[in-house]
Design a protein around this motif. Structure first.
Motif, PDB file in Angstrom:
ATOM      1  N   UNK A 149       0.843  -1.188   0.000  1.00 14.15           N
ATOM      2  CA  UNK A 149       0.000   0.000   0.000  1.00 14.15           C
ATOM      3  C   UNK A 149       0.879   1.239   0.000  1.00 14.15           C
ATOM      4  N   UNK A 150       0.399   2.299  -0.618  1.00 11.73           N
ATOM      5  CA  UNK A 150       1.110   3.572  -0.648  1.00 11.73           C
ATOM      6  C   UNK A 150       0.307   4.625   0.113  1.00 11.73           C
ATOM      7  N   UNK A 151       0.949   5.228   1.082  1.00 11.34           N
ATOM      8  CA  UNK A 151       0.372   6.366   1.793  1.00 11.34           C
ATOM      9  C   UNK A 151       1.421   7.469   1.804  1.00 11.34           C
ATOM     10  N   UNK A 152       1.124   8.559   1.112  1.00 11.31           N
ATOM     11  CA  UNK A 152       2.089   9.638   0.931  1.00 11.31           C
ATOM     12  C   UNK A 152       3.362   9.076   0.300  1.00 11.31           C
ATOM     13  N   UNK A 153       4.505   9.156   0.986  1.00 13.89           N
ATOM     14  CA  UNK A 153       5.766   8.693   0.401  1.00 13.89           C
ATOM     15  C   UNK A 153       6.253   7.398   1.042  1.00 13.89           C
ATOM     16  N   UNK A 154       5.355   6.684   1.692  1.00  9.47           N
ATOM     17  CA  UNK A 154       5.714   5.441   2.359  1.00  9.47           C
ATOM     18  C   UNK A 154       4.909   4.293   1.781  1.00  9.47           C
ATOM     19  N   UNK A 155       5.573   3.156   1.591  1.00  7.63           N
ATOM     20  CA  UNK A 155       4.900   1.942   1.151  1.00  7.63           C
ATOM     21  C   UNK A 155       4.863   0.964   2.317  1.00  7.63           C
ATOM     22  N   UNK A 365      -6.265  14.082   1.660  1.00  7.26           N
ATOM     23  CA  UNK A 365      -7.038  14.398   0.463  1.00  7.26           C
ATOM     24  C   UNK A 365      -6.221  15.161  -0.565  1.00  7.26           C
ATOM     25  N   UNK A 366      -5.397  16.113  -0.094  1.00  6.34           N
ATOM     26  CA  UNK A 366      -4.546  16.877  -1.023  1.00  6.34           C
ATOM     27  C   UNK A 366      -3.537  15.970  -1.716  1.00  6.34           C
ATOM     28  N   UNK A 367      -2.931  15.036  -0.946  1.00  6.85           N
ATOM     29  CA  UNK A 367      -1.946  14.134  -1.555  1.00  6.85           C
ATOM     30  C   UNK A 367      -2.608  13.203  -2.552  1.00  6.85           C
ATOM     31  N   UNK A 368      -3.802  12.694  -2.211  1.00  7.28           N
ATOM     32  CA  UNK A 368      -4.518  11.810  -3.132  1.00  7.28           C
ATOM     33  C   UNK A 368      -4.873  12.549  -4.409  1.00  7.28           C
ATOM     34  N   UNK A 369      -5.341  13.801  -4.280  1.00  8.56           N
ATOM     35  CA  UNK A 369      -5.650  14.596  -5.473  1.00  8.56           C
ATOM     36  C   UNK A 369      -4.408  14.784  -6.339  1.00  8.56           C
ATOM     37  N   UNK A 370      -3.265  15.036  -5.681  1.00  9.01           N
ATOM     38  CA  UNK A 370      -2.007  15.196  -6.417  1.00  9.01           C
ATOM     39  C   UNK A 370      -1.656  13.908  -7.158  1.00  9.01           C
ATOM     40  N   UNK A 371      -1.797  12.769  -6.486  1.00  7.28           N
ATOM     41  CA  UNK A 371      -1.503  11.472  -7.107  1.00  7.28           C
ATOM     42  C   UNK A 371      -2.383  11.223  -8.328  1.00  7.28           C
ATOM     43  N   UNK A 372      -3.679  11.481  -8.179  1.00  6.73           N
ATOM     44  CA  UNK A 372      -4.623  11.182  -9.260  1.00  6.73           C
ATOM     45  C   UNK A 372      -4.421  12.112 -10.451  1.00  6.73           C
ATOM     46  N   UNK A 373      -4.129  13.376 -10.177  1.00  2.75           N
ATOM     47  CA  UNK A 373      -3.841  14.308 -11.268  1.00  2.75           C
ATOM     48  C   UNK A 373      -2.563  13.898 -11.985  1.00  2.75           C
ATOM     49  N   UNK A 374      -1.543  13.503 -11.220  1.00  4.62           N
ATOM     50  CA  UNK A 374      -0.281  13.080 -11.821  1.00  4.62           C
ATOM     51  C   UNK A 374      -0.483  11.845 -12.693  1.00  4.62           C
ATOM     52  N   UNK A 375      -1.308  10.915 -12.240  1.00  4.12           N
ATOM     53  CA  UNK A 375      -1.582   9.708 -13.024  1.00  4.12           C
ATOM     54  C   UNK A 375      -2.231  10.073 -14.353  1.00  4.12           C
ATOM     55  N   UNK A 376      -3.191  10.973 -14.324  1.00  2.00           N
ATOM     56  CA  UNK A 376      -3.845  11.402 -15.561  1.00  2.00           C
ATOM     57  C   UNK A 376      -2.832  12.018 -16.528  1.00  2.00           C
ATOM     58  N   UNK A 377      -1.925  12.838 -15.999  1.00  2.00           N
ATOM     59  CA  UNK A 377      -0.941  13.506 -16.858  1.00  2.00           C
ATOM     60  C   UNK A 377       0.058  12.506 -17.443  1.00  2.00           C
ATOM     61  N   UNK A 378       0.402  11.468 -16.682  1.00  2.00           N
ATOM     62  CA  UNK A 378       1.297  10.426 -17.209  1.00  2.00           C
ATOM     63  C   UNK A 378       0.617   9.684 -18.352  1.00  2.00           C
ATOM     64  N   UNK A 379      -0.650   9.328 -18.163  1.00  2.00           N
ATOM     65  CA  UNK A 379      -1.398   8.643 -19.220  1.00  2.00           C
ATOM     66  C   UNK A 379      -1.468   9.521 -20.463  1.00  2.00           C
ATOM     67  N   UNK A 394       4.507  12.577  -8.500  1.00  2.00           N
ATOM     68  CA  UNK A 394       3.940  12.066  -7.248  1.00  2.00           C
ATOM     69  C   UNK A 394       4.558  10.717  -6.921  1.00  2.00           C
ATOM     70  N   UNK A 395       4.496  10.303  -5.642  1.00  2.00           N
ATOM     71  CA  UNK A 395       5.010   8.976  -5.276  1.00  2.00           C
ATOM     72  C   UNK A 395       4.317   7.853  -6.041  1.00  2.00           C
TER      73      UNK A 395
END
Length: 450
Positions: A149-155, A365-379, A394-395
Motif C-alpha cells: 500500500x502507498x500512503x504519501x511517500x511510504x509503502x 485528500x490533497x496528496x490523493x488529489x495530487x496522485x490522481x492528477x499526476x496519473x492522468x498527466x502520465x497517461x 507524485x510517489x
C-alpha cells in the motif's frame, strides 16, 4: 495512437441505500466506438451532466465479475504471456464496489472471483501447459506476488507483516521500494525490496493473497466508517526459482559492497584531511609534514572496484536468465492498482451534508488529489508520445514508472475500471468519479491528439 481503455461499472443498490430514488442515466455510443454518459441529478437545482465519448464500455448492475473479467482483463493476458507489463486501475469512492471488482468476496467459485484472482487462475492454467515436459525444478514457471500500500511517500509491504518501506529514486534513474536497513555481520548492510512470494500453484497464490488482504489498512474518518486512504498495488509476475535466486544474489552482492565502499570513502577522506593544514588566515594548504598515501587510497578503491564487479556480474546473470529462457512469458507482469478515491469534496451536487474534515483528512485528500492528477498527466503524455513523461510528479507515478515503461504497447493494454453507485444519495461522489474517468479517457484517447 493507442487508447487507454476506461470502463464504468454500476453496482446494484444495496440494503443500506435509500430505496426512494436511483440515479437516472443514459449511454450513447459514438462513431469512434466509445461511449458518452448522461446523468440526471436528484434535484432541479443541480444541472444535468454529460460526459464526452470517453468510455470503452459500461457494465450494468446485472453484469457479474466473470463478465467484467472477460471484457477487461482477459484481452491483456496474451500480452503478459509475451513478457509485457499490463496495468489495471480501479477507481471509485468507498462502498462503490472496488473490492468486489478487484478482489471479490467468494474465493472458491471461479465465476465469482475478483479480477486479480481470476487472472491468476487463468495464468496458472497456461503455465501448467508450458511446464509440461520441463522436469527441472529451477525452471518451472510460477507467479511471484507482491502486495503493498502507498500512503504519501511510504509503502507498506502487505506480505511482510505490513512493514514500512521507503520510495526512492536510485542512481540508475529507477524507482526502488526498499525496506528498513539490516546491519549484518562483518559490516554488511542489506536493504531488501518489497517481498516477492513465489506461488507454484493456484492454491498457493490464493493463500498468499488472502494473507495480504488481511493486513490492508482501513480506518474511521468523518466521511466513511471504513475508508482506506491508501493506494493498493498488487503485482503478478511470471517467475522461475532460478530467476528469484539470482535476484537474491544481487542483493547479497550489494550488501557485501557496502562496507568495502564505506572503507574506501573513509580512507580517501582520512588521507586528504591529513594532507592539508589551515593557516592562521583560515586558508587550507598542503601539509608539509604529511605525504598523502596514494597507494593506500588506490588499494581501497581497487577493492571497491572488485566488489562492484561482483554486483555487476550478478546483475548480468539476471539478464542472462531472462534472455536464455525458452519462454517469452518470463518476467511478464499484470499489475492491479486499487486507487484511493478523492472523497473529500465540497460540491453543490452533494445531496447530504458532509462533516468537517480533520487536518489529517485534509492533508491526505490533497496528496490523493495530487496522485490522481499526476496519473492522468502520465497517461496523457504517454498517449501523445511526449519526450518527457512526468513520473516524478507524485510517489504513485514514481512507483508505477517501471510498470508503464514495461509496456511496449503504450496504453492499449492498460485500463481503468470506474466503480460507481446508482444511489441518488451518492450522486456527487458518482459524478466526481465519472468526471475523473472522463478526463482519463480523453487524456489517453484520440481526442487529445487532435
Amino acid at each position: 495512437m493507442n487508447q487507454f481503455r476506461v470502463f464504468t461499472r454500476w453496482r446494484p443498490l444495496s440494503t443500506s441505500d435509500s430505496p426512494q430514488t436511483e440515479i437516472k442515466r443514459k449511454c450513447e455510443e459514438h462513431a469512434n466506438s466509445r461511449i458518452s454518459m448522461s446523468l440526471v441529478p436528484p434535484t432541479k437545482s443541480i444541472r444535468p451532466w454529460t460526459s464526452e465519448a470517453a468510455f470503452t464500455h459500461v457494465f450494468e448492475a446485472t453484469d457479474h465479475n466473470k463478465c467484467v473479467f472477460d471484457a477487461v482483463v482477459a484481452p491483456t493476458l496474451p500480452e503478459v504471456l509475451k513478457g509485457h507489463c499490463c496495468n489495471l486501475f480501479a477507481y471509485g469512492h468507498s462502498g462503490s464496489g472496488k473490492s468486489h471488482t478487484i478482489m471479490g468476496y467468494d474465493f472458491s467459485n471461479p465465476d465469482e472471483f475478483g479480477m486479480c484472482l481470476a487472472a491468476a487462475h487463468h495464468l496458472f492454467e497456461k503455465l501448467e501447459t508450458l511446464n509440461e515436459g520441463n522436469h527441472a525444478a529451477a525452471l518451472q514457471l510460477g507467479i511471484g506476488l507482491r502486495m503493498y500500500e502507498l500512503r504519501n511517500k511510504t509503502a507498506f509491504d502487505l506480505l511482510n507483516g505490513r512493514s514500512s518501506c521507503h520510495v526512492r529514486e536510485g542512481y540508475d534513474g529507477q524507482t526502488h521500494i526498499r525496506g528498513e536497513t539490516e546491519v549484518l555481520e562483518n559490516g554488511k548492510v542489506r536493504v531488501r525490496p518489497v517481498v516477492t512470494k513465489p506461488c507454484w500453484s493456484f492454491d498457493d497464490f490464493r493463500k498468499e493473497l488472502l494473507a495480504g488482504l488481511a493486513l490492508r489498512a482501513t480506518g474511521t474518518s468523518t466521511v466513511h466508517d471504513q475508508s482506506s486512504r491508501t493506494h493498493a498495488v498488487l503485482e503478478l509476475e511470471i517467475v522461475t526459482r532460478a530467476l528469484l535466486d539470482v535476484r537474491d544474489a544481487v542483493i547479497e552482492r550489494q550488501s557485501e559492497l557496502v562496507p568495502v565502499a564505506k572503507r574506501a570513502t573513509d580512507i580517501y577522506l582520512e588521507e586528504n584531511v591529513k594532507g592539508v593544514v589551515q593557516t592562521p588566515e583560515g586558508k587550507y594548504i598542503p601539509n608539509p609534514d604529511y605525504q598523502i598515501d596514494q597507494a593506500r587510497i588506490d588499494a581501497a578503491e581497487g577493492q571497491k572496484a572488485e566488489f562492484e564487479s561482483f554486483v555487476k556480474k550478478a546483475e548480468d546473470h539476471v539478464e542472462e536468465i531472462m534472455r536464455s529462457s525458452r519462454h517469452d512469458c518470463l518476467g511478464g507482469k499484470l499489475v492491479f492498482v486499487d486507487l484511493a478515491g478523492s472523497e473529500y469534496y465540497h460540491d453543490k451536487a452533494a445531496s447530504v451534508s458532509r462533516p468537517k474534515q480533520s487536518a489529517q483528512e485534509q492533508q491526505e485528500g490533497r496528496q490523493i488529489n495530487t496522485d490522481l492528477l499526476a496519473l492522468k498527466e502520465v497517461i496523457r503524455a504517454r498517449a501523445l508520445k511526449q519526450a518527457r513523461i512526468p513520473f516524478r510528479s507524485s510517489p504513485l507515478t514514481m512507483v508505477l514508472r517501471g510498470h508503464f515503461m514495461g509496456s511496449s504497447t503504450v496504453n492499449s493494454h492498460s485500463a481503468m475500471i470506474l466503480t460507481v453507485s446508482p444511489s441518488s444519495e451518492q450522486f456527487a461522489a458518482t459524478m466526481n468519479t465519472l468526471k475523473y474517468g472522463n478526463l482519463v479517457g480523453l487524456a489517453g484517447g484520440d481526442k487529445t491528439a487532435r
